[in-house]
Design a protein around this motif. Sequence first.
Motif, PDB file in Angstrom:
ATOM      1  N   ILE A  19       0.750  -1.033   0.127  1.00  0.00           N
ATOM      2  CA  ILE A  19       0.039  -0.198  -0.031  1.00  0.00           C
ATOM      3  C   ILE A  19       0.908   1.272  -0.061  1.00  0.00           C
ATOM      4  O   ILE A  19       2.001   1.294   0.210  1.00  0.00           O
ATOM      5  N   ALA A  20       0.360   2.299  -0.423  1.00  0.00           N
ATOM      6  CA  ALA A  20       0.844   3.560  -0.242  1.00  0.00           C
ATOM      7  C   ALA A  20       0.035   4.835   0.239  1.00  0.00           C
ATOM      8  O   ALA A  20      -1.416   4.628   0.206  1.00  0.00           O
ATOM      9  N   ARG A  21       0.331   5.714   0.943  1.00  0.00           N
ATOM     10  CA  ARG A  21      -0.273   6.924   1.526  1.00  0.00           C
ATOM     11  C   ARG A  21      -0.919   7.682   0.471  1.00  0.00           C
ATOM     12  O   ARG A  21      -0.154   7.903  -0.713  1.00  0.00           O
ATOM     13  N   LYS A  22      -2.216   8.046   0.527  1.00  0.00           N
ATOM     14  CA  LYS A  22      -2.736   8.859  -0.355  1.00  0.00           C
ATOM     15  C   LYS A  22      -2.344  10.299  -0.283  1.00  0.00           C
ATOM     16  O   LYS A  22      -2.491  10.945   0.902  1.00  0.00           O
ATOM     17  N   PRO A  23      -1.875  10.942  -1.322  1.00  0.00           N
ATOM     18  CA  PRO A  23      -1.513  12.563  -0.957  1.00  0.00           C
ATOM     19  C   PRO A  23      -2.622  13.082  -0.878  1.00  0.00           C
ATOM     20  O   PRO A  23      -3.847  13.020  -1.558  1.00  0.00           O
ATOM     21  N   ARG A  24      -2.548  14.505  -0.307  1.00  0.00           N
ATOM     22  CA  ARG A  24      -3.569  15.248   0.051  1.00  0.00           C
ATOM     23  C   ARG A  24      -4.244  15.840  -1.162  1.00  0.00           C
ATOM     24  O   ARG A  24      -5.341  15.991  -1.357  1.00  0.00           O
ATOM     25  N   GLU A  25      -3.332  15.942  -2.234  1.00  0.00           N
ATOM     26  CA  GLU A  25      -3.938  16.333  -3.549  1.00  0.00           C
ATOM     27  C   GLU A  25      -4.718  15.811  -4.216  1.00  0.00           C
ATOM     28  O   GLU A  25      -5.575  16.175  -5.293  1.00  0.00           O
ATOM     29  N   LEU A 172       3.336   2.068  -6.436  1.00  0.00           N
ATOM     30  CA  LEU A 172       2.005   2.880  -6.452  1.00  0.00           C
ATOM     31  C   LEU A 172       2.562   4.398  -5.697  1.00  0.00           C
ATOM     32  O   LEU A 172       1.841   5.287  -6.071  1.00  0.00           O
ATOM     33  N   ALA A 173       3.375   4.362  -4.906  1.00  0.00           N
ATOM     34  CA  ALA A 173       3.668   5.633  -4.205  1.00  0.00           C
ATOM     35  C   ALA A 173       4.302   6.656  -5.387  1.00  0.00           C
ATOM     36  O   ALA A 173       4.162   7.746  -5.503  1.00  0.00           O
ATOM     37  N   GLU A 174       5.130   6.096  -6.243  1.00  0.00           N
ATOM     38  CA  GLU A 174       5.685   6.608  -7.489  1.00  0.00           C
ATOM     39  C   GLU A 174       4.501   7.227  -8.362  1.00  0.00           C
ATOM     40  O   GLU A 174       4.506   8.423  -8.771  1.00  0.00           O
ATOM     41  N   ILE A 175       3.492   6.425  -8.594  1.00  0.00           N
ATOM     42  CA  ILE A 175       2.392   6.825  -9.573  1.00  0.00           C
ATOM     43  C   ILE A 175       1.657   7.827  -8.838  1.00  0.00           C
ATOM     44  O   ILE A 175       1.239   9.049  -9.454  1.00  0.00           O
ATOM     45  N   LEU A 176       1.493   7.736  -7.489  1.00  0.00           N
ATOM     46  CA  LEU A 176       0.708   8.691  -6.781  1.00  0.00           C
ATOM     47  C   LEU A 176       1.361  10.162  -6.719  1.00  0.00           C
ATOM     48  O   LEU A 176       0.674  10.857  -6.882  1.00  0.00           O
ATOM     49  N   SER A 177       2.819  10.023  -6.911  1.00  0.00           N
ATOM     50  CA  SER A 177       3.300  11.394  -6.856  1.00  0.00           C
ATOM     51  C   SER A 177       3.514  11.957  -8.047  1.00  0.00           C
ATOM     52  O   SER A 177       3.192  13.111  -8.306  1.00  0.00           O
ATOM     53  N   LEU A 178       3.131  11.300  -9.104  1.00  0.00           N
ATOM     54  CA  LEU A 178       3.151  11.868 -10.296  1.00  0.00           C
ATOM     55  C   LEU A 178       1.948  12.344 -10.792  1.00  0.00           C
ATOM     56  O   LEU A 178       1.513  13.392 -11.418  1.00  0.00           O
ATOM     57  N   VAL A 179       0.670  11.616 -10.245  1.00  0.00           N
ATOM     58  CA  VAL A 179      -0.655  12.250 -10.108  1.00  0.00           C
ATOM     59  C   VAL A 179      -0.744  13.342  -9.104  1.00  0.00           C
ATOM     60  O   VAL A 179      -1.212  14.465  -9.623  1.00  0.00           O
TER      61      VAL A 179
END
Length: 218
Positions: A19-25, A172-179
């Motif tokens: 899992i990865a933490r959901k960014p606030r954005e 997943l964290a890498e993808i989330l940071s791109l999003v």
Amino acid sequence: MKIRKVRIHRKVVLDEAAIARKPREIDHVHAAAIPLAGQTAWQGLFRYGQLRAGQVVLIHGGSGGVGHFAVQFAKAKGARVLTTVSTDKVQFARTLGADIVIDYKTQRFEELAPDLDMVFDLIDGETRERSWKLLKKGGVLVSTLTGPSQQTAARYGVRALRYTVEADGKELAEILSLVASGKIKPHVQKTYPLAEAAQALNSVERGDSVGKIVLTVE
Ligand SMILES: NC(=O)c1ccc[n+]([C@@H]2O[C@H](COP(=O)([O-])OP(=O)(O)OC[C@H]3O[C@@H](n4cnc5c(N)ncnc54)[C@H](OP(=O)(O)O)[C@@H]3O)[C@@H](O)[C@H]2O)c1
């Protein structure tokens, strides 16, 4: 009798590595659209296809859940991206940044996609069979569907494989940071309440959506 509404707090146990933490954005609806489709696209292109900057990839089904991420990831990597979509979805695929959008209803992709390093096959069947000859020697066909024929792959001098997506928290964290940074945009066509899950599935089956459909839970 008076019925009191009770809030139920459910707890789940998950493997931390998955899992990865959901960014606030990123809001919850868009976050829900990411893990399965996003990681399937990521792993197909980079873990199995080993796509690099400057290479040419043909993504079959670029308007769908996996495909719309794949087109954006491959572009972000610096690849040249060709994708097949149906007529009504050509405009959507252009907004994803694809270099060449091929309307598979009216055009033959064989005539528009020579010398490929990779075919990312999200469709299978006849579409796959027509794709082999477009690959360069040493190229790769990666599928999310049935296992491609190793005999055919050997005949064309290419690699071919199918895979099943795995949960990987680092990816997943890498993808989330791109999003979160706005470089990749998950497209949510529509949300349905959980009680209307059947209608949501019908809509996916009819093929009238682009990107993802998300179920919301109160
Ligand atoms: N192996 C795994 O771990 C894994 C993981 C996730 C998904 N999958 C599989 O991967 C496939 C794609 O998943 P998805 O979530 O992206 O599905 P999806 O959202 O339903 O997208 C499929 C897309 O393909 C398009 N399409 C249909 N026929 C086509 C053709 N001949 N040429 C080009 N595009 C065509 C459809 O739009 P039009 O009909 O309008 O063209 C649709 O947008 C599914 O079969 C799914 O089961 C496998």
